[in-house]
Design a protein around this motif. Structure first.
Motif, mmCIF file in Angstrom:
data_model
loop_
_atom_site.group_PDB
_atom_site.id
_atom_site.type_symbol
_atom_site.label_atom_id
_atom_site.label_comp_id
_atom_site.label_asym_id
_atom_site.label_seq_id
_atom_site.Cartn_x
_atom_site.Cartn_y
_atom_site.Cartn_z
ATOM 1 N N ALA A 1 48.238 44.359 35.010
ATOM 2 C CA ALA A 1 49.056 45.728 34.207
ATOM 3 C C ALA A 1 50.503 45.011 34.264
ATOM 4 C CB ALA A 1 48.463 46.566 34.343
ATOM 5 N N LEU A 2 51.219 45.326 33.620
ATOM 6 C CA LEU A 2 53.182 45.049 33.825
ATOM 7 C C LEU A 2 52.832 46.674 34.234
ATOM 8 C CD1 LEU A 2 54.498 43.534 30.845
ATOM 9 C CD2 LEU A 2 55.192 42.679 32.769
ATOM 10 N N ASP A 3 54.150 46.843 35.654
ATOM 11 C CA ASP A 3 54.095 47.840 35.719
ATOM 12 C C ASP A 3 56.360 47.297 36.375
ATOM 13 O OD1 ASP A 3 55.345 49.521 37.471
ATOM 14 O OD2 ASP A 3 53.950 49.581 39.475
ATOM 15 N N GLY A 4 56.434 47.716 35.065
ATOM 16 C CA GLY A 4 58.129 47.249 35.136
ATOM 17 C C GLY A 4 58.353 46.136 34.738
ATOM 18 N N ASP A 5 58.842 44.958 35.303
ATOM 19 C CA ASP A 5 58.476 43.706 35.581
ATOM 20 C C ASP A 5 58.068 43.452 36.307
ATOM 21 O OD1 ASP A 5 60.136 44.061 37.851
ATOM 22 O OD2 ASP A 5 61.798 43.107 37.090
ATOM 23 N N ARG A 6 56.517 43.726 36.705
ATOM 24 C CA ARG A 6 56.009 43.055 38.048
ATOM 25 C C ARG A 6 54.539 43.470 37.508
ATOM 26 N NH1 ARG A 6 55.888 45.743 43.383
ATOM 27 N NH2 ARG A 6 53.850 43.508 43.453
ATOM 28 N N LEU A 7 53.966 42.337 37.542
ATOM 29 C CA LEU A 7 52.428 42.148 37.191
ATOM 30 C C LEU A 7 51.825 42.242 38.586
ATOM 31 C CD1 LEU A 7 51.091 39.211 35.080
ATOM 32 C CD2 LEU A 7 51.006 41.708 34.380
ATOM 33 N N VAL A 8 50.670 44.458 37.841
ATOM 34 C CA VAL A 8 50.119 44.499 38.863
ATOM 35 C C VAL A 8 48.561 44.835 39.033
ATOM 36 C CG1 VAL A 8 51.682 45.736 40.639
ATOM 37 C CG2 VAL A 8 50.596 46.701 38.720
ATOM 38 N N GLY A 9 47.464 44.436 39.923
ATOM 39 C CA GLY A 9 46.453 44.200 39.753
ATOM 40 C C GLY A 9 45.318 46.155 39.060
ATOM 41 N N THR A 10 44.779 46.318 38.370
ATOM 42 C CA THR A 10 44.365 47.369 38.040
ATOM 43 C C THR A 10 42.876 47.594 38.623
ATOM 44 O OG1 THR A 10 43.198 46.079 36.444
ATOM 45 C CG2 THR A 10 45.312 46.669 36.006
ATOM 46 N N GLY A 11 42.506 46.732 39.577
ATOM 47 C CA GLY A 11 41.568 47.083 40.623
ATOM 48 C C GLY A 11 39.922 46.756 39.900
ATOM 49 N N GLU A 12 40.315 46.358 38.546
ATOM 50 C CA GLU A 12 38.591 46.187 38.311
ATOM 51 C C GLU A 12 38.162 44.782 37.389
ATOM 52 O OE1 GLU A 12 37.172 46.583 32.896
ATOM 53 O OE2 GLU A 12 39.709 47.178 33.249
ATOM 54 N N ARG A 13 37.649 44.546 38.236
ATOM 55 C CA ARG A 13 37.432 42.962 38.350
ATOM 56 C C ARG A 13 36.538 42.410 37.348
ATOM 57 N NH1 ARG A 13 40.091 41.854 43.225
ATOM 58 N NH2 ARG A 13 40.103 43.335 44.231
ATOM 59 N N LEU A 14 36.073 41.339 37.405
ATOM 60 C CA LEU A 14 35.223 40.280 36.888
ATOM 61 C C LEU A 14 34.167 38.946 37.145
ATOM 62 C CD1 LEU A 14 33.887 39.480 33.462
ATOM 63 C CD2 LEU A 14 35.999 38.625 33.309
ATOM 64 N N THR A 15 33.144 39.013 37.463
ATOM 65 C CA THR A 15 33.318 38.031 37.973
ATOM 66 C C THR A 15 32.268 37.004 37.219
ATOM 67 O OG1 THR A 15 33.086 39.089 40.160
ATOM 68 C CG2 THR A 15 31.270 37.136 39.861
ATOM 69 N N LEU A 16 32.170 35.391 36.963
ATOM 70 C CA LEU A 16 32.087 34.348 36.443
ATOM 71 C C LEU A 16 31.190 33.691 37.169
ATOM 72 C CD1 LEU A 16 35.556 34.259 34.235
ATOM 73 C CD2 LEU A 16 32.969 35.292 33.268
ATOM 74 N N THR A 17 30.288 33.256 37.225
ATOM 75 C CA THR A 17 29.325 32.398 37.668
ATOM 76 C C THR A 17 30.190 30.758 36.789
ATOM 77 O OG1 THR A 17 27.781 32.432 35.870
ATOM 78 C CG2 THR A 17 27.501 33.912 37.769
ATOM 79 N N ALA A 18 30.139 30.330 38.131
ATOM 80 C CA ALA A 18 30.695 28.797 37.670
ATOM 81 C C ALA A 18 30.482 28.259 38.742
ATOM 82 C CB ALA A 18 32.062 28.779 38.192
ATOM 83 N N ASP A 19 29.642 26.430 38.416
ATOM 84 C CA ASP A 19 29.115 25.945 39.540
ATOM 85 C C ASP A 19 30.658 24.294 39.590
ATOM 86 O OD1 ASP A 19 29.367 23.820 37.301
ATOM 87 O OD2 ASP A 19 27.868 23.362 37.514
ATOM 88 N N GLN A 20 31.877 24.972 39.298
ATOM 89 C CA GLN A 20 33.141 23.621 39.269
ATOM 90 C C GLN A 20 34.473 24.698 38.616
ATOM 91 O OE1 GLN A 20 33.412 20.120 36.580
ATOM 92 N NE2 GLN A 20 31.053 19.534 37.058
ATOM 93 N N VAL A 21 34.829 24.666 39.243
ATOM 94 C CA VAL A 21 36.616 25.700 38.578
ATOM 95 C C VAL A 21 37.321 23.877 38.935
ATOM 96 C CG1 VAL A 21 38.321 27.390 40.160
ATOM 97 C CG2 VAL A 21 35.783 26.811 39.952
ATOM 98 N N PHE A 22 38.306 24.323 38.353
ATOM 99 C CA PHE A 22 39.905 22.940 37.960
ATOM 100 C C PHE A 22 40.908 24.291 38.391
ATOM 101 C CE2 PHE A 22 36.025 22.025 35.673
ATOM 102 C CZ PHE A 22 36.548 20.474 35.925
ATOM 103 N N LYS A 23 41.945 23.599 39.560
ATOM 104 C CA LYS A 23 42.825 24.397 39.538
ATOM 105 C C LYS A 23 43.868 23.827 39.484
ATOM 106 C CE LYS A 23 45.867 25.761 43.646
ATOM 107 N NZ LYS A 23 46.052 25.562 44.883
ATOM 108 N N ALA A 24 44.678 24.786 38.539
ATOM 109 C CA ALA A 24 45.590 24.527 37.251
ATOM 110 C C ALA A 24 46.972 23.946 38.618
ATOM 111 C CB ALA A 24 46.167 25.728 36.176
#
Length: 109
Positions: A11-34
């Motif tokens: 979430a935006l906190d002023g002009d910074r993005l900060v973690g909300t503590g809410e997490r989501l886990t997605l199963t995966a067997d491959q990850v492509f890094k941008a």
């Protein structure tokens, strides 16, 4: 070996993005890094042949062909291309099919 990726909502906190503590886990067997590449059109036009651009991106037809003979392009470097891995992979597949048709059509690329 990758089995999942964990994401945290922000979430935006002023002009910074900060973690909300809410997490989501997605199963995966491959990850492509941008890796944050940026498109530099001037790098294409140094060999004498110039590729057509539109709005600073490579102009392609419906099959991904550029203005250069036997050259296809896709992904976020093309005009109208998405900055999404899945779109770039689909465009690569479409271009490969077009290349195959060009190579098997009695040399009429």
């Amino acid at each position: 070996k990758v089995s999942a990726i964990e994401r945290e909502y922000t979430a935006l906190d002023g002009d910074r993005l900060v973690g909300t503590g809410e997490r989501l886990t997605l199963t995966a067997d491959q990850v492509f890094k941008a890796i944050g590449q940026s498109f530099v059109p001037a790098a294409l036009n140094g060999s004498g042949a110039e590729v057509a651009l539109e709005a600073g991106r490579i102009k392609v037809d419906a099959e991904g062909r550029t203005s250069l003979a036997n050259v296809w392009a896709g992904g976020d470097c093309i005009f109208g291309g998405d900055d999404l891995t899945v779109s770039a992979v689909a465009q690569g597949r479409d271009a490969a099919e077009s290349i195959h048709r060009a190579l098997t059509s009695n040399g009429r690329a």
